[in-house]
Scaffold this motif. Structure first.
Motif, PDB file in Angstrom:
ATOM      1  N   CYS A  88       0.903  -1.127   0.086  1.00 20.77           N
ATOM      2  CA  CYS A  88      -0.023   0.270  -0.128  1.00 20.77           C
ATOM      3  C   CYS A  88       0.853   1.193  -0.060  1.00 20.77           C
ATOM      4  CB  CYS A  88      -0.890  -0.187   1.074  1.00 20.77           C
ATOM      5  SG  CYS A  88      -2.296  -1.154   1.121  1.00 20.77           S
ATOM      6  N   LEU A  89       1.930   1.361   0.709  1.00 25.75           N
ATOM      7  CA  LEU A  89       2.635   2.523   0.660  1.00 25.75           C
ATOM      8  C   LEU A  89       3.102   3.102  -0.579  1.00 25.75           C
ATOM      9  CD1 LEU A  89       5.214   1.930   3.686  1.00 25.75           C
ATOM     10  CD2 LEU A  89       3.275   3.634   3.585  1.00 25.75           C
ATOM     11  N   PRO A  90       3.438   2.418  -1.586  1.00 26.69           N
ATOM     12  CA  PRO A  90       3.755   2.911  -3.101  1.00 26.69           C
ATOM     13  C   PRO A  90       2.409   3.699  -3.917  1.00 26.69           C
ATOM     14  CG  PRO A  90       4.839   0.830  -2.640  1.00 26.69           C
ATOM     15  CD  PRO A  90       3.673   0.960  -1.576  1.00 26.69           C
ATOM     16  N   VAL A  91       1.413   3.111  -3.231  1.00 24.01           N
ATOM     17  CA  VAL A  91       0.067   3.459  -3.922  1.00 24.01           C
ATOM     18  C   VAL A  91      -0.518   5.009  -3.301  1.00 24.01           C
ATOM     19  CG1 VAL A  91      -2.382   2.955  -4.401  1.00 24.01           C
ATOM     20  CG2 VAL A  91      -0.644   1.002  -4.262  1.00 24.01           C
ATOM     21  N   GLU A  92      -0.120   5.930  -4.203  1.00 24.37           N
ATOM     22  CA  GLU A  92      -0.391   7.362  -3.793  1.00 24.37           C
ATOM     23  C   GLU A  92      -1.827   7.710  -4.049  1.00 24.37           C
ATOM     24  OE1 GLU A  92       2.705  10.087  -4.854  1.00 24.37           O
ATOM     25  OE2 GLU A  92       4.302   8.652  -3.897  1.00 24.37           O
ATOM     26  N   GLU A  93      -2.657   6.640  -3.375  1.00 27.65           N
ATOM     27  CA  GLU A  93      -3.905   6.934  -3.439  1.00 27.65           C
ATOM     28  C   GLU A  93      -4.666   7.036  -2.323  1.00 27.65           C
ATOM     29  OE1 GLU A  93      -5.758   4.827  -6.499  1.00 27.65           O
ATOM     30  OE2 GLU A  93      -4.383   4.836  -8.006  1.00 27.65           O
ATOM     31  N   GLY A  94      -5.910   7.400  -1.972  1.00 28.02           N
ATOM     32  CA  GLY A  94      -6.539   7.395  -0.696  1.00 28.02           C
ATOM     33  C   GLY A  94      -6.250   5.992   0.102  1.00 28.02           C
ATOM     34  N   TRP A  95      -6.906   4.937  -0.940  1.00 22.05           N
ATOM     35  CA  TRP A  95      -7.043   3.815  -0.334  1.00 22.05           C
ATOM     36  C   TRP A  95      -5.648   3.200   0.008  1.00 22.05           C
ATOM     37  CZ3 TRP A  95      -4.856  -1.004  -1.789  1.00 22.05           C
ATOM     38  CH2 TRP A  95      -4.290  -0.921  -3.219  1.00 22.05           C
ATOM     39  N   GLY A  96      -4.780   3.470  -0.535  1.00 25.28           N
ATOM     40  CA  GLY A  96      -3.325   2.863  -0.456  1.00 25.28           C
ATOM     41  C   GLY A  96      -2.704   3.310   0.863  1.00 25.28           C
ATOM     42  N   TRP A  97      -2.862   4.910   1.061  1.00 27.83           N
ATOM     43  CA  TRP A  97      -2.310   5.458   2.274  1.00 27.83           C
ATOM     44  C   TRP A  97      -3.068   5.142   3.545  1.00 27.83           C
ATOM     45  CZ3 TRP A  97      -0.770  10.911   0.238  1.00 27.83           C
ATOM     46  CH2 TRP A  97       0.598  10.781  -0.307  1.00 27.83           C
ATOM     47  N   GLN A  98      -4.413   5.177   3.028  1.00 26.11           N
ATOM     48  CA  GLN A  98      -5.412   4.690   4.381  1.00 26.11           C
ATOM     49  C   GLN A  98      -5.098   3.473   5.046  1.00 26.11           C
ATOM     50  OE1 GLN A  98      -8.111   6.831   5.324  1.00 26.11           O
ATOM     51  NE2 GLN A  98      -8.698   5.891   6.905  1.00 26.11           N
ATOM     52  N   ASN A  99      -4.852   2.347   4.223  1.00 25.80           N
ATOM     53  CA  ASN A  99      -4.646   0.971   4.756  1.00 25.80           C
ATOM     54  C   ASN A  99      -3.021   0.925   5.175  1.00 25.80           C
ATOM     55  OD1 ASN A  99      -6.936  -0.849   3.946  1.00 25.80           O
ATOM     56  ND2 ASN A  99      -6.564  -0.071   1.805  1.00 25.80           N
ATOM     57  N   ALA A 100      -2.394   1.667   4.594  1.00 23.36           N
ATOM     58  CA  ALA A 100      -0.981   1.565   5.145  1.00 23.36           C
ATOM     59  C   ALA A 100      -0.871   2.238   6.506  1.00 23.36           C
ATOM     60  CB  ALA A 100       0.151   2.296   4.428  1.00 23.36           C
ATOM     61  N   ALA A 101      -1.674   3.337   6.553  1.00 20.36           N
ATOM     62  CA  ALA A 101      -1.762   3.944   7.822  1.00 20.36           C
ATOM     63  C   ALA A 101      -2.639   3.035   9.158  1.00 20.36           C
ATOM     64  CB  ALA A 101      -2.622   5.367   7.956  1.00 20.36           C
ATOM     65  N   ALA A 102      -3.509   2.196   8.778  1.00 25.05           N
ATOM     66  CA  ALA A 102      -4.336   1.219   9.684  1.00 25.05           C
ATOM     67  C   ALA A 102      -3.364   0.088  10.127  1.00 25.05           C
ATOM     68  CB  ALA A 102      -5.660   0.612   8.987  1.00 25.05           C
ATOM     69  N   VAL A 103      -2.497  -0.349   9.220  1.00 25.08           N
ATOM     70  CA  VAL A 103      -1.835  -1.420   9.492  1.00 25.08           C
ATOM     71  C   VAL A 103      -0.498  -1.007  10.385  1.00 25.08           C
ATOM     72  CG1 VAL A 103      -2.606  -3.053   7.662  1.00 25.08           C
ATOM     73  CG2 VAL A 103      -0.844  -1.379   7.199  1.00 25.08           C
ATOM     74  N   SER A 104      -0.049   0.241   9.963  1.00 19.71           N
ATOM     75  CA  SER A 104       0.846   0.704  10.944  1.00 19.71           C
ATOM     76  C   SER A 104       0.628   0.941  12.130  1.00 19.71           C
ATOM     77  CB  SER A 104       1.470   2.243  10.161  1.00 19.71           C
ATOM     78  OG  SER A 104       1.997   2.075   9.028  1.00 19.71           O
ATOM     79  N   SER A 105      -0.727   1.553  12.506  1.00 22.38           N
ATOM     80  CA  SER A 105      -1.157   1.557  13.919  1.00 22.38           C
ATOM     81  C   SER A 105      -1.301  -0.046  14.674  1.00 22.38           C
ATOM     82  CB  SER A 105      -2.717   2.390  13.870  1.00 22.38           C
ATOM     83  OG  SER A 105      -2.928   2.568  15.119  1.00 22.38           O
ATOM     84  N   ARG A 106      -1.823  -0.746  13.804  1.00 23.90           N
ATOM     85  CA  ARG A 106      -2.008  -2.130  14.436  1.00 23.90           C
ATOM     86  C   ARG A 106      -0.519  -2.525  14.642  1.00 23.90           C
ATOM     87  NH1 ARG A 106      -6.757  -4.845  14.557  1.00 23.90           N
ATOM     88  NH2 ARG A 106      -8.336  -3.848  13.480  1.00 23.90           N
ATOM     89  N   LEU A 107       0.358  -2.224  13.793  1.00 21.76           N
ATOM     90  CA  LEU A 107       1.829  -2.886  14.403  1.00 21.76           C
ATOM     91  C   LEU A 107       2.121  -2.283  15.469  1.00 21.76           C
ATOM     92  CD1 LEU A 107       3.419  -3.058  10.516  1.00 21.76           C
ATOM     93  CD2 LEU A 107       3.087  -4.957  12.082  1.00 21.76           C
ATOM     94  N   GLY A 108       2.116  -0.983  15.602  1.00 20.81           N
ATOM     95  CA  GLY A 108       2.475  -0.132  16.850  1.00 20.81           C
ATOM     96  C   GLY A 108       1.750  -0.872  18.018  1.00 20.81           C
ATOM     97  N   CYS A 109       0.513  -1.415  18.017  1.00 21.30           N
ATOM     98  CA  CYS A 109      -0.103  -2.027  19.160  1.00 21.30           C
ATOM     99  C   CYS A 109       0.806  -3.538  19.365  1.00 21.30           C
ATOM    100  CB  CYS A 109      -1.555  -2.219  18.753  1.00 21.30           C
ATOM    101  SG  CYS A 109      -2.605  -0.781  18.705  1.00 21.30           S
ATOM    102  N   ILE A 110       0.995  -4.183  18.314  1.00 18.44           N
ATOM    103  CA  ILE A 110       1.794  -5.452  18.486  1.00 18.44           C
ATOM    104  C   ILE A 110       2.859  -5.204  19.104  1.00 18.44           C
ATOM    105  CG2 ILE A 110       2.943  -7.264  17.012  1.00 18.44           C
ATOM    106  CD1 ILE A 110       0.338  -7.156  15.199  1.00 18.44           C
ATOM    107  N   TYR A 111       3.790  -4.244  18.642  1.00 14.38           N
ATOM    108  CA  TYR A 111       5.002  -4.014  19.237  1.00 14.38           C
ATOM    109  C   TYR A 111       5.100  -3.474  20.839  1.00 14.38           C
ATOM    110  CZ  TYR A 111       6.886  -4.233  14.434  1.00 14.38           C
ATOM    111  OH  TYR A 111       7.102  -4.645  13.071  1.00 14.38           O
ATOM    112  N   GLU A 112       3.904  -2.705  20.903  1.00  9.24           N
ATOM    113  CA  GLU A 112       3.760  -2.288  22.385  1.00  9.24           C
ATOM    114  C   GLU A 112       3.335  -3.637  23.208  1.00  9.24           C
ATOM    115  OE1 GLU A 112       0.994   0.699  25.211  1.00  9.24           O
ATOM    116  OE2 GLU A 112       0.579   0.520  22.995  1.00  9.24           O
ATOM    117  N   ASP A 113       2.532  -4.452  22.513  1.00  8.29           N
ATOM    118  CA  ASP A 113       2.278  -5.818  23.497  1.00  8.29           C
ATOM    119  C   ASP A 113       3.457  -6.541  23.872  1.00  8.29           C
ATOM    120  OD1 ASP A 113      -0.246  -5.321  23.580  1.00  8.29           O
ATOM    121  OD2 ASP A 113      -0.839  -6.504  21.981  1.00  8.29           O
TER     122      ASP A 113
END
Length: 426
Positions: free
Chosen positions: A100-125
């Motif tokens: 998703c990161l290379p896809v410079e459209e709304g859906w690409g960045w939106q999904n990249a943001a969502a999984v980045s936040s989830r990865l943050g939660c995993i790393y916090e755990d």
């Protein structure tokens, strides 16, 4: 990592215990093939084994960056995260980011943001707090690119997650600033009494507790309790969790009668919501046990912890960090009672589970090593204590931990090494 090494074998269809047939996804058991077929329609959407097979078919049929593959990867990552299969969840979310990161459209960045936040939660755990902070910051930047401003629920919830990580890193003023900003956004969007705004309130209260501002934390938790009751009703897990937090707040302030009232209300509520045994009941009993410890009622505390352990064993299994925490807490009581051998047994049992479930470098491992070291020293084995403390120090250093446990490890190690050096025993 397995979902749980000792997951209770309860049939997912009829509820019978000791069900022998395990679904290939490892998340549910059945009495027999008939029970499995009866629940397949409901389970199919959550069966990671079946979804992995569908994903492989989609990979052969579609291009690698097709949105359908992204959706499948995200769904699998979400299921693995819910099952605490964090390595598998991380793998799926990282692949979504890569697509998703290379896809410079709304859906690409939106999904990249969502999984980045989830990865943050995993790393916090996983106590990887620097990685967690980096991922949440990346998620925030991506959400802001998509929305163009801060008045967005995803921006607000990411700010809240950032605050939680910063609080765990001891950066409490920065954490509180993030929580306040998140709460301001959600209040503008939905009003003060929206459940999302209330989630942020509870995190603000947790940060206030860490700042030693327990009376303010109690007031915020009382407000959160009221808004949850208005928005979700009194019979909800969120209300139960807030009651427990309030009980803990009152106990910290020495208001044990008020604390007991909150704990009892939480117990009664969770038993109405969940007629079968539920892990929340064990969580409440753990808090009640700590309150008994604070009052010097150590035998009563052990009884509470033992009951909590039995409930965890029946509901989520023995091989969980919650179960290990219960064993550890029991060991702490035995340690205070001078029962060093009994304490060592509990600490070692907890440590073995923590290593298997959380990995050898989990923060809880360092805590158990410290307490085992205390027992060893009290039992006349300072050299053994030093070896354990050095291992604990290595874990704390790896994650940059500077909390009370890390400080206690460093101080105790310095004392013992000094004593051994002076006596020629080092």
């Amino acid at each position: 990592m397995e979902v749980e090494l000792d997951k209770p074998k309860v049939c997912g269809t009829c509820g019978a215990r000791d069900a022998p047939l395990k679904c290939p996804c490892k998340a549910v058991f059945y009495c027999n093939a008939e029970c499995q077929r009866a629940s397949w329609k409901e389970h199919r959407g959550e069966c990671t084994h079946d979804l992995e097979r569908k994903l492989e078919k989609d990979r052969r049929r579609l291009e690698g960056n097709d949105p359908a593959i992204v959706v499948a990867l995200f769904s699998l990552g979400h299921l693995y995260q819910a099952q605490h299969r964090l390595a598998e969840a991380e793998e799926k979310f990282l692949e979504v980011r890569r697509i998703c990161l290379p896809v410079e459209e709304g859906w690409g960045w939106q999904n990249a943001a969502a999984v980045s936040s989830r990865l943050g939660c995993i790393y916090e755990d996983q106590d990887k707090l620097d990685d967690a902070l980096d991922m949440q910051k990346q998620a925030l930047r991506l959400y802001r690119r998509v929305t163009g401003d801060d008045d967005d629920v995803d921006v607000a919830m990411t700010l809240n997650s950032l605050g939680s990580v910063l609080a765990r890193m001891g950066q409490l003023d920065r954490a509180m600033a993030k929580h306040k900003k998140a709460h301001e956004i959600l209040s503008r969007l939905y009003g003060d009494d929206h459940p999302s705004a209330t989630v942020v309130l509870t995190n603000m209260a947790n940060t206030l507790t860490l700042q030693g501002r327990e009376e303010e934390a109690t007031a915020v938790r009382e407000k959160a309790l009221g808004t949850y009751r208005c928005s979700l009703g009194s019979e909800s897990d969120q209300v139960v969790g807030t009651l427990v937090s309030l009980g803990n707040s009152y106990a910290v302030q020495g208001k044990f009668e008020e604390a007991h009232g909150k704990f009892e209300e939480a117990l009664a509520t969770v038993r109405r919501i969940h007629p079968e045994r539920n892990p929340l009941e064990a969580t409440i009993l753990m808090s009640m046990g700590q309150a008994q410890v604070d009052q010097g009622k150590l035998d009563d505390a052990v009884a509470m912890y033992n009951k909590a352990y039995r409930i965890y064993r029946k509901t989520i299994g023995v091989e969980t960090l919650q179960g290990a925490c219960t064993l550890h807490s029991t060991g702490v009581v035995f340690q205070r009672q001078g029962k060093m051998e009994a304490a060592m047994e509990k600490f070692n049992e907890a440590l073995a589970i923590q290593r298997r479930v959380g990995g050898g470098e989990h923060h809880d491992v360092a805590t158990s090593l410290l307490n085992i070291a205390v027992c060893k020293n009290m039992m006349g084995d300072p050299q053994g204590a030093v070896a354990l403390l050095r291992e604990a120090e290595g874990i704390n250093r790896k994650w940059g931990s500077s909390d009370g446990n890390a400080q206690n490890v460093a101080a105790f190690l310095a004392i013992l090494e000094g004593e051994l050096s002076g006596s020629g025993g080092g």
